[in-house]
Design a protein around this motif. Structure first.
Motif, PDB file in Angstrom:
ATOM      1  N   ALA A 111       0.838  -1.211   0.000  1.00 36.15           N
ATOM      2  CA  ALA A 111       0.000   0.000   0.000  1.00 36.15           C
ATOM      3  C   ALA A 111       0.868   1.254   0.000  1.00 36.15           C
ATOM      4  O   ALA A 111       0.609   2.205  -0.743  1.00 36.15           O
ATOM      5  CB  ALA A 111      -0.927  -0.008   1.205  1.00 36.15           C
ATOM      6  N   ASP A 112       1.915   1.252   0.838  1.00 42.48           N
ATOM      7  CA  ASP A 112       2.826   2.402   0.884  1.00 42.48           C
ATOM      8  C   ASP A 112       3.575   2.560  -0.439  1.00 42.48           C
ATOM      9  O   ASP A 112       3.834   3.682  -0.890  1.00 42.48           O
ATOM     10  CB  ASP A 112       3.824   2.243   2.032  1.00 42.48           C
ATOM     11  CG  ASP A 112       3.174   2.392   3.396  1.00 42.48           C
ATOM     12  OD1 ASP A 112       2.022   2.875   3.451  1.00 42.48           O
ATOM     13  OD2 ASP A 112       3.807   2.022   4.397  1.00 42.48           O
ATOM     14  N   VAL A 115       1.439   4.481  -2.889  1.00 41.50           N
ATOM     15  CA  VAL A 115       0.970   5.835  -2.549  1.00 41.50           C
ATOM     16  C   VAL A 115       1.373   6.892  -3.582  1.00 41.50           C
ATOM     17  O   VAL A 115       0.526   7.682  -4.018  1.00 41.50           O
ATOM     18  CB  VAL A 115       1.442   6.245  -1.132  1.00 41.50           C
ATOM     19  CG1 VAL A 115       1.291   7.749  -0.918  1.00 41.50           C
ATOM     20  CG2 VAL A 115       0.642   5.500  -0.081  1.00 41.50           C
ATOM     21  N   GLN A 118      -0.928   6.549  -6.528  1.00 40.54           N
ATOM     22  CA  GLN A 118      -2.329   6.869  -6.249  1.00 40.54           C
ATOM     23  C   GLN A 118      -2.558   8.356  -5.998  1.00 40.54           C
ATOM     24  O   GLN A 118      -3.697   8.831  -6.093  1.00 40.54           O
ATOM     25  CB  GLN A 118      -2.812   6.035  -5.060  1.00 40.54           C
ATOM     26  CG  GLN A 118      -2.880   4.546  -5.360  1.00 40.54           C
ATOM     27  CD  GLN A 118      -3.066   3.686  -4.126  1.00 40.54           C
ATOM     28  OE1 GLN A 118      -2.823   4.129  -3.005  1.00 40.54           O
ATOM     29  NE2 GLN A 118      -3.495   2.452  -4.328  1.00 40.54           N
ATOM     30  N   THR A 119      -1.507   9.079  -5.669  1.00 46.89           N
ATOM     31  CA  THR A 119      -1.665  10.517  -5.388  1.00 46.89           C
ATOM     32  C   THR A 119      -1.200  11.412  -6.546  1.00 46.89           C
ATOM     33  O   THR A 119      -1.163  12.633  -6.397  1.00 46.89           O
ATOM     34  CB  THR A 119      -0.882  10.899  -4.111  1.00 46.89           C
ATOM     35  OG1 THR A 119       0.496  10.537  -4.259  1.00 46.89           O
ATOM     36  CG2 THR A 119      -1.462  10.210  -2.891  1.00 46.89           C
TER      37      THR A 119
END
Length: 244
Positions: A111-112, A115, A118-119
């Protein structure tokens, strides 16, 4: 009999070494693939920042030495950056099972890892908002009023402060993610990912040995960015109040 047993053990030992060597090479190749994938993601984010930096620098130069030519150059730079931001944020990435397994083995959060990807859209929107605010002064206010307002000077100063804190924040984000990798992997990351970054490797940072240390630095940067953003809001609020 002993000689034969010795030869058999030696053959088994050599075969084991060959298998382990093959596994080690495969693991290394997978690690490099994982870092290459991350490099493409963080590289896109870094490119967004670089486009904003180029435009902001042109505006800063205009403010430092005002001229109509400089205003037009700064305005064109902001317009070009807006176009480039759209293109840079348009990459597509889907994590492979191979990379997922590699991250899990290394104790890195998938997930990290995702990031920065996703941003990308929100980062693009943020830099574009900054540029839109600046462009208003360059394209509308200054041609009409014939002067550079104090608000633009304050906005550019705060934009620069925000930009610099963000570059450190992103650097320590990379640091947090990869703090536990081996020296060999760190060498690969440094050469093939970090060295390619134009913004996210500022001169006043130092690689932290632990994720916890990097996380603390990220938190400090985030606090600074929040404070700068509050100052920006105050400048915009004062401008709106004064124009009523």
């Amino acid at each position: 009999m002993l000689k034969k047993a010795g030869r058999s053990l030696m053959i088994i030992f050599i075969l084991c070494l060959a298998v382990l060597s093959g596994c080690g090479k495969a693991d290394q190749e997978t690690s490099e693939k994982m870092m290459d994938d991350f490099g493409s993601i963080i590289g896109a984010s870094d490119e967004l920042s670089a486009h904003f930096d180029t435009a902001l620098t042109a505006v800063e130069e205009y403010i430092a030495s005002p001229s109509e030519e400089g205003r037009k150059k700064a305005s064109d730079s902001c317009s070009e950056a807006q176009k480039q931001l759209e293109a840079a944020a348009g990459i597509s990435y889907e994590m492979s099972d191979e990379v997922k397994d590699c991250l899990e083995k290394k104790g890195i959060s998938a997930a990290d890892f995702m990031v920065p990807y996703q941003t990308l859209a929100s980062e693009k929107d943020g830099w574009q908002d900054f540029l839109t605010n600046i462009s208003y002064y360059l394209d509308d206010y200054i041609p009409s009023m014939g002067e550079i307002p104090d608000e633009l000077k304050q906005i550019c100063r705060l934009d620069r402060e925000y930009f610099e804190e963000n570059t450190k924040f992103m650097y320590y984000g990379i640091n947090s993610l990869f703090a536990g990798i081996s020296d060999e992997e760190m060498e690969y990351l440094d050469k093939n990912v970090l060295a390619a970054l134009r913004c996210f490797q500022p001169s006043d940072v130092q690689w932290e040995k632990t994720s916890e240390g990097a996380d603390q630095k990220m938190e400090a940067c985030m606090q600074q960015m929040e404070e700068i953003y509050m100052k920006m809001s105050a400048v915009y609020g004062a401008h709106l109040t004064g124009s009523e």
